[in-house]
Design an enzyme around this catalytic site. Structure first.
Site, PDB file in Angstrom:
ATOM      1  N   ASP A  90      17.223  18.799 -10.803  1.00  0.00           N
ATOM      2  CA  ASP A  90      18.162  19.912 -10.900  1.00  0.00           C
ATOM      3  C   ASP A  90      19.495  19.408 -10.387  1.00  0.00           C
ATOM      4  O   ASP A  90      19.597  18.981  -9.244  1.00  0.00           O
ATOM      5  CB  ASP A  90      17.688  21.083 -10.032  1.00  0.00           C
ATOM      6  CG  ASP A  90      16.495  21.804 -10.650  1.00  0.00           C
ATOM      7  OD1 ASP A  90      16.152  21.492 -11.809  1.00  0.00           O
ATOM      8  OD2 ASP A  90      15.893  22.656  -9.973  1.00  0.00           O
ATOM      9  N   ASP A 136      10.545  30.436 -17.969  1.00  0.00           N
ATOM     10  CA  ASP A 136      10.227  30.745 -16.576  1.00  0.00           C
ATOM     11  C   ASP A 136       9.342  31.981 -16.576  1.00  0.00           C
ATOM     12  O   ASP A 136       9.769  33.052 -17.029  1.00  0.00           O
ATOM     13  CB  ASP A 136      11.508  31.020 -15.773  1.00  0.00           C
ATOM     14  CG  ASP A 136      12.393  29.776 -15.683  1.00  0.00           C
ATOM     15  OD1 ASP A 136      11.841  28.657 -15.727  1.00  0.00           O
ATOM     16  OD2 ASP A 136      13.622  29.926 -15.549  1.00  0.00           O
TER      17      ASP A 136
END
Lengths: 220, 249
Positions: free
Chosen positions: B11, B130
């Site tokens: 990330d 997600d």
């Protein structure tokens, strides 16, 4: 002696990866868009991410490519391997037609055949020094059998030709530029083979020159 | 034989790697390029970079990072975060990424999946989902886990696949950052439902956890925290997986 490699750009996807990997193998890489660009190079790479219909875009370069294949070490990658054949189930139109046979769609359920696969090597200078040949594949079409096959792989249970080798003409169905250390080793083998070919060519040229000089001297 | 893939995920915010826990608190984990090179050398099969800032200013940073990765790392890699149009995708692919990943933009505009797939091929399109468990099913969340869409994760995965997604990157929000193992139920259910590879994400704590989710049907396992915190290495995990009879490179 730095080897000049021309990567053929015919508008089929990402050619940067192949250029980056060959530079890592210490080749002097240039992008070729015309026949003239090919003439200047010591060796040629035909990459390819895209579809067989790109054969149309290759038409303009067909003659100079065929011409350079007969003189210089050549490596076709993925679609660049398939384009060496006469035709494909993917799209109409003939490609380079150097190898006989048809490129066929794989039968396995999950397509494209993407990921790391083991390769069974039958012969081949490209694989020299690679102890466990595992490469990254990304394709839906393949060649089923060829007398020039140097290795095989499997998609599901189906066998297909993973690479070809004939004299200094090489082709791989996988992506050596994306296959980590194994891939870089294979590409540097190609660079080595091409460098040797270039050296032999230069030696031959200089000995011919010497012979002519001494013949002239004797004649006079 | 099809080899299972181990995929470190980075990330990225301003060129640095950050690692959140359950989509919140962010901790600094190092320079993105050097960390990526380390994982490459350790034997990672692919890499994923997610631009979590995805601001206008961040776009330049992620493009530069994409170019640098393409020049020095010779395995496939995916870049995601802030891709909302086919031309956003094209920009990332032209800079050297092999695949792009889309999440919120795909949920809000599913046609984006087929548009990008038509232009660049399905192999270049990863749809990231997600998902959060709600009783006996899982629900899709967008905007980095902030918005509950009410959409069922399994039907969304099926739809994404039918629109031309090449892979599903499936993150369990319940498990993310927990190191307590993947959500095996979620990954098994989605793997059964679609005909494309599923990358399991969220919860990796050990080789045993990874083996479990790979045996349940996932094709690849995404890892972040346990690598960034140096609890283990890709090399050690692959050794562990081989001893658990999982075929890896």
């Amino acid at each position: 002696m730095e080897l000049k490699i021309a990567i053929i750009d015919y508008g089929a996807g990402n050619i940067g990866s192949a250029a980056n990997a060959l530079r890592k193998c210490r080749a002097d890489v240039s992008i070729a868009k015309t026949g003239k660009d090919l003439q200047k190079a010591d060796a040629i790479v035909l990459p390819g991410v895209g579809s067989f219909s790109c054969a149309k875009r290759l038409a303009k370069l067909r003659k100079p490519i065929l011409d350079s294949i007969s003189k210089k070490p050549f490596l076709g990658i993925c679609l660049g391997m398939q384009l060496l054949f006469e035709e494909s189930e993917e799209a109409r139109g003939s490609a380079l037609g150097i190898f006989s046979g048809k490129v066929r769609r794989l039968k396995c359920k999950k397509l494209p055949n993407v990921g790391w696969r083991e390769v069974k090597v039958r012969k081949g200078r490209l694989f020299s020094g690679i102890r466990s040949p595992i490469f990254y594949f990304c394709h839906s079409y393949a060649i089923k059998e060829s007398e020039n096959a140097s290795s095989f792989s499997k998609a599901g249970k189906e066998n297909f030709v993973a690479s070809l080798e004939r004299e200094n003409l090489f082709a791989v169905q996988f992506h050596p530029e994306k296959s980590g250390a194994c891939g870089l080793k294979l590409l540097s083998n190609f660079v080595k083979i091409a460098t040797q070919a270039k050296k032999r060519q230069a030696e031959l040229a200089s000995s011919v020159q010497q012979m002519r000089a001494s013949a002239r001297a004797k004649g006079a | 034989m099809q080899l299972k893939r181990i995929i470190p995920c980075l990330d990225v915010k301003g060129g640095k790697v950050v690692k959140g826990k359950s989509f919140k608190r962010l901790a600094y984990a190092g320079d993105a390029l050097s960390l990526a090179k380390k994982y490459y050398r350790e034997g990672a099969d692919e890499l994923v970079f997610l631009d979590i800032a995805a601001s206008a200013q961040g776009r330049g940073t992620i493009k530069r990072l994409t170019r640098a990765v393409a020049q020095e790392i010779f395995i496939p890699f995916t870049v995601g975060g802030g891709i909302r149009t086919p031309s956003d995708a094209g920009e990332i692919l032209q800079n050297g990424a092999d695949k792009i990943s889309i999440n919120t933009a795909a949920v809000e505009n599913p046609a984006l999946i087929s548009k990008i797939a038509r232009k660049f091929g399905s192999q270049a399109v990863v749809v990231a989902i997600d998902a959060k468990r709600s009783q006996n099913s899982w629900t899709v969340f967008t905007y980095g886990g902030r918005k509950d869409t009410g959409i069922d994760a399994i039907s969304w995965a099926k739809k994404a696949a039918s629109l031309g997604a090449g892979e599903i990157l499936l993150t369990s929000m319940d498990k993310d950052g927990s190191n307590s193992g993947y959500d095996v139920g979620l990954n098994a259910a989605v793997s059964r439902a679609v005909n494309i590879p599923v990358i399991a994400s969220g919860g990796a704590g050990s080789a045993r956890d990874i083996a479990k989710v790979l045996k349940s049907g996932a094709d690849a396992a995404l890892l972040a925290g346990i690598l960034h915190r140096k609890e283990t290495t890709v090399e050690k995990l692959k050794k562990g997986l081989k001893s658990l009879k999982i075929a890896v490179r």
